[in-house]
Write an enzyme that holds these catalytic residues in place. Structure first.
Site, PDB file in Angstrom:
ATOM      1  N   CYS A  87       0.830  -1.201   0.000  1.00 18.77           N
ATOM      2  CA  CYS A  87       0.000   0.000   0.000  1.00 18.77           C
ATOM      3  C   CYS A  87       0.875   1.265   0.000  1.00 18.77           C
ATOM      4  O   CYS A  87       1.529   1.536  -0.984  1.00 18.77           O
ATOM      5  CB  CYS A  87      -0.973  -0.061   1.180  1.00 18.77           C
ATOM      6  SG  CYS A  87      -2.399   1.013   0.976  1.00 18.77           S
ATOM      7  N   HIS A 195      -3.334  -5.772   1.104  1.00 21.18           N
ATOM      8  CA  HIS A 195      -2.666  -5.939   2.400  1.00 21.18           C
ATOM      9  C   HIS A 195      -2.594  -7.408   2.807  1.00 21.18           C
ATOM     10  O   HIS A 195      -3.501  -7.886   3.509  1.00 21.18           O
ATOM     11  CB  HIS A 195      -3.452  -5.190   3.480  1.00 21.18           C
ATOM     12  CG  HIS A 195      -3.296  -3.710   3.432  1.00 21.18           C
ATOM     13  ND1 HIS A 195      -2.330  -3.032   4.145  1.00 21.18           N
ATOM     14  CD2 HIS A 195      -3.982  -2.765   2.747  1.00 21.18           C
ATOM     15  CE1 HIS A 195      -2.441  -1.727   3.910  1.00 21.18           C
ATOM     16  NE2 HIS A 195      -3.433  -1.534   3.064  1.00 21.18           N
ATOM     17  N   GLU A 197      -0.886  -8.724   5.076  1.00 22.23           N
ATOM     18  CA  GLU A 197      -0.768  -8.855   6.539  1.00 22.23           C
ATOM     19  C   GLU A 197      -2.129  -8.781   7.228  1.00 22.23           C
ATOM     20  O   GLU A 197      -2.235  -9.060   8.414  1.00 22.23           O
ATOM     21  CB  GLU A 197       0.188  -7.780   7.090  1.00 22.23           C
ATOM     22  CG  GLU A 197      -0.373  -6.381   7.246  1.00 22.23           C
ATOM     23  CD  GLU A 197      -0.490  -5.589   5.947  1.00 22.23           C
ATOM     24  OE1 GLU A 197      -0.241  -6.156   4.869  1.00 22.23           O
ATOM     25  OE2 GLU A 197      -0.847  -4.396   6.023  1.00 22.23           O
TER      26      GLU A 197
END
Lengths: 221, 76
Positions: A87, A195, A197
């Site tokens: 990002c 994302h 994560e």
């Protein structure tokens, strides 16, 4: 596996990234402040997290891209150390020139925050070896400026060199050729808007993001 | 010395912000606005001894992203 997460003023996914890395590698990440001009020795991965570094002043990632620590990150990348930018981290990588192109305001001007399906276009890289070629995975995005732009010559080069890592299954933000993530020429730098994560355990709604970190661990170990 | 740096999007780069402004002008009843391109202006106060080369570097290294933007330097 020894990892570092770079923390800029305004980063807000640095802790999520550190938690994901620790869960997968079993070791805590070094948190490196943007003002540091050196990185820990013998890193296996440098992660640039999401967020709004320097309040997105000037352009997203522009000021962070010129911060002292980024010189060290560029040098590490040139030595072949894997660098993952997620990002805002992707925006920083384009601003430093480690990746080509630029991330512009989303086509419809809206902030997009939702799970999106995407295709793994290159499963051969150190980051994507845990996926199958052509696999459709779902990972959340949360961005205002994820509209990837590059001139057609650069886009053709990325495609022909297999450097498009992930492609949105549908157009979400106006991104050229629906690009969600790209690799550098050597394959050790990945920038992606989604994302991973935020998708590492069932409580997140799935673990398609965890596969990226596990693949990286397997490739490096 | 005072400088004004004008940064504009390159031709061919889509400008969603400019498009939104164009639509808003239309909503206000201003007909015939066929295009709007949004840009940025920076006003810099620099030492008189600053070289042209240094000024150009400021623009190409930070103020503009030359992948998507052009810049123009004005001395005021």
């Amino acid at each position: 596996m020894k990892t570092a997460v770079i923390v800029f003023p305004g980063s807000n996914c640095d802790r999520d990234m550190a938690v994901a890395l620790e869960q997968v590698t079993g070791k805590a990440s070094a948190m490196v402040w943007h003002g540091d001009s050196t990185l820990p020795d013998n890193l296996d991965l440098i992660a640039l997290p999401g967020g709004f570094s320097y309040g997105d002043y000037l352009r997203c990632g522009a000021i962070a891209g010129r911060s002292p620590v980024m010189q060290a990150v560029v040098e590490a990348a040139e030595r072949g150390v894997p660098v993952l930018g997620v990002c805002n981290g992707f925006q920083v990588l384009t601003e430093t020139g480690l990746l080509p192109g630029a991330l512009m305001r989303n086509r419809d001007l809206d902030f997009i925050c939702r799970d999106v399906p995407m295709i793994v276009e290159n499963s051969q890289s150190v980051f994507t070896s845990g996926y199958r070629q052509g696999q459709e995975i779902t990972i959340p995005v949360a961005h205002h400026d994820g509209n990837y732009f590059a001139d057609s010559e650069t886009l053709n080069m990325l495609e022909s060199e297999g450097r498009v890592a992930f492609r949105y299954s549908d157009s979400i933000n106006g991104s050229a050729r629906n690009i969600a993530g790209i690799l550098n020429m050597r394959g050790n730098v990945l920038g992606m808007m989604p994302h991973p994560e935020r998708r590492i355990e069932d409580a997140h709604g799935g673990s398609d993001g965890r596969v990226l970190f596990e693949g990286l661990l397997a490739a490096i170990a | 010395m005072k400088l004004r740096i004008v940064v504009t999007l390159k031709n061919g780069v889509l400008d969603p912000q400019g498009k939104a402004i164009q639509h808003a002008l239309g909503s206000l009843g201003f007909d015939g606005v066929s295009d709007v391109r949004a840009g940025k202006i920076f006003e810099l106060e620099v030492a008189d001894s600053t070289s042209d080369k240094a000024i150009d570097s400021m623009c190409s290294k930070l103020l503009a992203n030359t992948v998507i933007e052009n810049y123009r330097i004005e001395r005021i």
